[in-house]
Design a protein around this motif. Structure first.
Motif, mmCIF file in Angstrom:
data_model
loop_
_atom_site.group_PDB
_atom_site.id
_atom_site.type_symbol
_atom_site.label_atom_id
_atom_site.label_comp_id
_atom_site.label_asym_id
_atom_site.label_seq_id
_atom_site.Cartn_x
_atom_site.Cartn_y
_atom_site.Cartn_z
ATOM 1 N N ALA A 196 0.727 -1.108 0.161
ATOM 2 C CA ALA A 196 0.148 0.130 -0.060
ATOM 3 C C ALA A 196 0.823 1.135 -0.020
ATOM 4 C CB ALA A 196 -0.657 0.115 1.166
ATOM 5 N N LEU A 197 2.125 1.053 0.881
ATOM 6 C CA LEU A 197 2.793 2.626 0.726
ATOM 7 C C LEU A 197 3.382 2.708 -0.641
ATOM 8 C CD1 LEU A 197 3.996 4.698 2.237
ATOM 9 C CD2 LEU A 197 5.885 3.304 3.484
ATOM 10 N N PRO A 198 4.288 1.925 -1.227
ATOM 11 C CA PRO A 198 4.786 2.277 -2.680
ATOM 12 C C PRO A 198 3.729 2.832 -3.595
ATOM 13 C CG PRO A 198 5.188 0.089 -2.001
ATOM 14 C CD PRO A 198 4.544 0.398 -0.732
ATOM 15 N N ILE A 199 2.651 2.184 -3.406
ATOM 16 C CA ILE A 199 1.376 2.451 -4.258
ATOM 17 C C ILE A 199 0.751 3.802 -4.155
ATOM 18 C CG2 ILE A 199 -0.965 1.866 -5.069
ATOM 19 C CD1 ILE A 199 -0.473 -1.048 -4.434
ATOM 20 N N ALA A 200 0.718 4.197 -2.872
ATOM 21 C CA ALA A 200 0.469 5.643 -2.481
ATOM 22 C C ALA A 200 1.473 6.545 -3.004
ATOM 23 C CB ALA A 200 0.300 5.559 -0.949
ATOM 24 N N ILE A 201 2.640 6.528 -2.682
ATOM 25 C CA ILE A 201 3.737 7.166 -3.119
ATOM 26 C C ILE A 201 3.467 7.571 -4.560
ATOM 27 C CG2 ILE A 201 6.366 7.423 -3.269
ATOM 28 C CD1 ILE A 201 6.551 5.921 -0.736
ATOM 29 N N GLN A 202 3.383 6.613 -5.419
ATOM 30 C CA GLN A 202 3.117 6.566 -6.809
ATOM 31 C C GLN A 202 2.065 7.324 -7.237
ATOM 32 O OE1 GLN A 202 5.938 5.689 -9.047
ATOM 33 N NE2 GLN A 202 4.631 6.214 -10.885
ATOM 34 N N ALA A 250 -5.130 1.337 5.505
ATOM 35 C CA ALA A 250 -5.225 2.865 5.476
ATOM 36 C C ALA A 250 -4.008 3.820 6.214
ATOM 37 C CB ALA A 250 -6.898 3.301 5.781
ATOM 38 N N ARG A 251 -3.848 3.372 7.369
ATOM 39 C CA ARG A 251 -3.002 4.116 8.144
ATOM 40 C C ARG A 251 -1.519 3.977 7.340
ATOM 41 N NH1 ARG A 251 -2.669 5.969 13.095
ATOM 42 N NH2 ARG A 251 -0.951 5.109 13.515
ATOM 43 N N GLU A 252 -1.156 2.907 6.676
ATOM 44 C CA GLU A 252 0.060 2.769 6.305
ATOM 45 C C GLU A 252 0.146 3.658 5.008
ATOM 46 O OE1 GLU A 252 1.744 -1.027 3.389
ATOM 47 O OE2 GLU A 252 0.085 -1.253 4.967
ATOM 48 N N ALA A 253 -0.761 3.634 4.141
ATOM 49 C CA ALA A 253 -1.051 4.715 2.925
ATOM 50 C C ALA A 253 -0.836 6.096 3.410
ATOM 51 C CB ALA A 253 -2.083 4.205 2.099
ATOM 52 N N ALA A 254 -1.488 6.565 4.493
ATOM 53 C CA ALA A 254 -2.010 7.895 4.904
ATOM 54 C C ALA A 254 -0.724 8.526 5.212
ATOM 55 C CB ALA A 254 -3.063 7.736 6.038
ATOM 56 N N ILE A 255 0.496 7.969 5.407
ATOM 57 C CA ILE A 255 1.513 8.532 5.897
ATOM 58 C C ILE A 255 2.141 9.395 4.720
ATOM 59 C CG2 ILE A 255 2.427 6.874 7.686
ATOM 60 C CD1 ILE A 255 4.528 5.919 5.707
ATOM 61 N N VAL A 256 1.440 9.125 3.499
ATOM 62 C CA VAL A 256 2.007 9.975 2.166
ATOM 63 C C VAL A 256 1.268 11.194 2.194
ATOM 64 C CG1 VAL A 256 2.047 10.067 -0.402
ATOM 65 C CG2 VAL A 256 2.567 7.951 1.027
#
Length: 512
Positions: free
Chosen positions: A120-126, A142-148
């Protein structure tokens, strides 16, 4: 009606946006193209059941799903929600106007609820990089991706919420995580501390040197001497992660699916301790759909190999190159992925099969030559890549029963940070270098200069112990770290002598 939605594929620790096109035509069949694997093809059954469970309809016409670009293999079940949303829009059951502003990912259960996804994190960054307004994904991620930041992240529980969101019937609140607050609040949350260790002052000194210079260590001693206990406390004296290191480490754990739903960031240095039955692929990474191995999960942290001679030789040998290059490259016929693997290796082993060679009280019962044969299970090239060889002896009763409080990890860590600051200033023009252990041979010659007395001492030690050329560089690196801990600009004779002492368990000089 032709509709496009957007998902993502993760290769290595980087994401690539995938466009899912759905067209509904006269006919009765369901087609999915664009190089999908079996898990993606099976999505039809999950989607049909999920839509019916949430009171939506699967179109009884010809449904064509194309996943572009078609030359990239689409793997896994995380595209379920992407495809299902496009089918709903193409069949007129939800509004399609806002679809192109969101990246949508999630695995569907048969009742329409969502299962977590990996990466989820690299996807959110992209997604942020490509200008998407938001990212819709399972609530567990959600929390993992929300740091972006600068990206609206919506954690959802079912496909009904997604349909309601695009129809304007459901209002979703984006998940907000204060990245810096999350990072700094959990920076020193370690469960164990060196203050709990009785005695073993020489081993603590060795681990302090290792932490200060990023050096690899092997602990050799009898059962019950405290090797594992000491190793587990090593992360508590390493310098705290920087925010960049934390994000990089979190990306790897995200891709491997190792983050818990409560964690947004990896804020403490990883400590990985795989069992000795591990395969070489599990250690370095790989597989049909390449995943990071233990050495990448230990990136920016510690990899602990307990009972080193019990690991298969092939497993240990594949680790040699990543130890030097601090990254592992996994090549397949159609693509290549890189995983970072900058870790500190700490290994432990018994001195012999019975465990009591050189024990101060118990007698070794191994036949002649067995000790050397046991040590030979570890190849010379691998042993040369381990900077500190430390003999661990059992703690006597008086030290165990002492009420005196040992030095806390926090105090040791302060000295380690000061030594690392000296090294960061030394390597200021080389952003990829952070510690003495990472120096190249040429840099060792330029930075770790010793006087004539030091050269003479080192020459005698190398001749007596039968050390290799690589061991020569290792001794100089360790001596430079000891000098940094003492805030000394020059490598003094005592620094060199202590560094040589930590090679005294080398192959030709230890077991005879």
């Amino acid at each position: 009606m032709l509709v496009k939605t957007f998902g993502s594929a993760v290769y290595g620790i980087e994401a690539t946006t995938i466009t899912v096109e759905v067209n509904i035509l006269p006919g009765t069949k369901y087609f999915i193209v664009g190089l999908p694997d079996n898990a993606v093809k099976e999505s039809y059954f999950r989607i049909e059941s999920a839509l019916k469970s949430c009171n939506y309809k699967m179109p009884r016409q010809q449904v064509v799903v194309n996943m572009a670009p078609a030359d990239i293999r689409k793997e896994g079940s995380a595209y379920d929600l992407t495809i299902a949303t496009a089918i709903l829009a193409a069949s007129g059951q939800i509004e399609a106007e806002e679809l192109d502003k969101y990246l949508i990912m999630g695995e569907l259960s048969l009742d329409g609820t969502l299962q977590p996804i990996k990466g989820a994190l690299p996807i959110a960054i992209q997604a942020r990089k490509e200008g998407f307004k938001g990212f819709i994904l399972p609530k567990q991620n959600a929390r993992e991706a929300a740091i972006v930041n600068e990206l609206d992240v919506y954690g959802i529980e079912s496909i009904a919420q997604v349909a309601g969101f695009f129809n304007g019937d459901t209002k979703l609140e984006p998940v907000v995580v204060n990245t810096r607050e999350e990072f700094y609040n959990s920076l020193s949350n370690y469960d164990s501390d060196f203050s709990e260790v009785k005695g073993q002052e020489n081993i603590k000194r060795a681990l302090e040197i290792a932490a200060a210079g990023g050096h690899n260590v092997i602990l050799i001693g009898p059962p019950g001497a405290g090797k594992t206990m000491l190793a587990k406390r090593l992360p508590s004296i390493l310098p705290p992660l920087s925010l960049y290191e934390s994000l990089e480490t979190t990306k790897i754990h995200s891709v491997a699916g190792k983050l818990s739903t409560a964690d947004a960031l990896v804020t403490v240095r990883p400590f990985r301790s795989p069992h000795h039955t591990i395969s070489d692929v599990a250690l370095v990474g790989g597989g049909g759909n390449p995943q990071p191995g233990e050495i990448s999960l230990a990136h920016n942290g510690v990899l602990f190999l307990d009972e080193l001679p019990e690991f298969k030789r092939s497993v240990l040998e594949v680790m040699r190159q990543p130890l030097e290059e601090r990254r592992v490259t996994i090549s397949r016929a159609k693509f290549t992925v890189d995983y970072p693997s900058s870790f500190m290796l700490i290994a432990s082993m018994n001195p012999c099969p019975c465990g009591y060679y050189n024990h101060p009280e118990k007698e070794c019962i191994c036949p002649p030559g067995v000790v050397q044969k046991y040590l030979s299970k570890i190849s010379g090239p691998l042993l040369d890549r381990i900077d500190l060889h430390v003999e661990v002896t059992p703690v006597n009763f008086s030290e165990l029963s002492s009420e005196r409080k040992a030095e806390a990890s926090e105090l040791i860590r302060e000295r380690v940070i000061k030594a690392r600051d000296i090294q960061i200033a030394r390597f200021g023009d080389k952003p990829d270098l952070h510690a003495n252990a990472q120096m190249s041979s040429q840099m060792v010659r330029d930075i770790c200069k010793i006087n004539a007395a030091g050269q003479n001492l080192l020459k005698k030690a190398m001749e007596k112990l039968g050390l290799s050329a690589r061991a020569y560089d290792r001794i100089l690196k360790v001596a430079r770290t000891i000098a940094d801990l003492a805030a000394s600009e020059e490598i003094q004779l005592e620094h060199l002598a202590e560094a040589i002492h930590f090679r005294s368990l080398d192959r030709e000089g230890w077991a005879g």
